[in-house]
Design a protein around this motif. Structure first.
Motif: not given
Length: 293
Positions: A157-181
């Motif tokens: 979809f292109g870097y910095l596109s809306e779908p791309y930024l959504e997956t960046v936010e999903q990666a951020d949530q994954a980091i949150g899972i790890l830090t909480e664990r």
């Protein structure tokens, strides 16, 4: 000794940190140090970048120039994971990019988990859940989590596109899972957390000059790391492994060409490697001992 959680977000560009809602990443940046110009002089592809990150020698020397080979085929590269095994430290790898199997020789990783990304929604979250449970149970000295969702979205979809930024936010949530664990079992002060990317996802490599124009973020947060600090000067991929080795109190291999980035560390934490571990240096130089395969 500090343990290390290494999170690799494929295709993560510096601009994404300003455009996406990345609460966990920004928290790590506030509690640690961020490099704004981490650069890789080589093919802008995941395996060449990872090979340089973990071997501290440039692509023209380790020979990994595409995604179809890896350090397993290199005669010149000694990876950080080889040093960890030599020093009897445990390492784990969680990944969904199949090519990563070429990165490390058999036996260097104690736990290796591959998750096939086909048909899995938000695979980054699932990998993070698996890695988090593993850390809680096994407490490895180093756990490496490679997230691919951002790169897939950027490619389609292109870097910095809306779908791309959504997956960046999903990666951020994954980091949150790890830090909480980590927090749940009281390990949050035991692990230093590193976040970076194997490549920036933009096809800007110039084979004539052996340069590419992508700058990547590199974030480290931990008890010995300077807080809320930004490093603006260019830092090379070859400096990553020596910096991580210093965090882990492991002497860098003499073949490595990079140097640890001293600005990451708080004053008084620029400790010397223990005398016992320094004694391995001459053995490496004389090639009488090599990390176990």
């Amino acid at each position: 000794m500090t343990k290390l959680l290494c999170i690799l977000i494929d295709g993560l560009q510096l601009e994404a940190l300003q455009c996406a809602h990345v609460r966990c990443l920004k928290k790590l940046m506030a509690s640690g140090t961020t490099v704004n110009n981490l650069r890789h002089d080589g093919p802008n592809l995941p395996l060449p970048g990872l090979s340089t990150l973990f071997s501290s020698i440039p692509p023209q020397e380790h020979g990994v120039m595409d995604n179809n080979s890896g350090l397993v085929d290199s005669r010149h590269a000694i990876s950080l994971f080889s040093l960890l095994r030599y020093h009897h430290l445990t390492a784990s790898l969680f990944y969904s990019r199949e090519h990563m199997q070429y990165l490390l020789p058999h036996g260097e990783i104690h736990t290796s988990v591959f998750l096939n990304s086909q048909g899995i929604k938000n695979m980054d979250r699932q990998l993070a859940e698996m890695a988090g449970s593993h850390i809680q149970r096994e407490q490895p000295d180093v756990c490496c989590l490679a997230l691919q969702g951002t790169d897939i979205a950027g490619t389609h979809f292109g870097y910095l596109s809306e779908p791309y930024l959504e997956t960046v936010e999903q990666a951020d949530q994954a980091i949150g899972i790890l830090t909480e664990r980590l927090r749940m079992v009281g390990l949050d002060n035991e692990y230093t957390i590193m976040v970076t990317s194997s490549y920036g996802g933009a096809w800007t490599y110039d084979p004539k000059s052996n340069k590419n124009g992508t700058s990547l973020p590199w974030i480290i947060s931990g008890k010995a790391i300077a807080r809320n600090t930004v490093i603006e000067q260019n830092i090379s991929f070859i400096d990553v492994a020596p910096t991580l080795a210093h965090i882990l109190d492991v002497f860098p291999h003499p073949n490595w060409q990079g140097s640890r980035v001293q600005d990451f560390f708080t004053q008084g934490n620029e400790r010397q490697i223990s005398q016992e571990k320094q004694s391995y240096m001459h053995l490496f130089k004389e090639h009488k001992m090599r990390p176990a395969a």
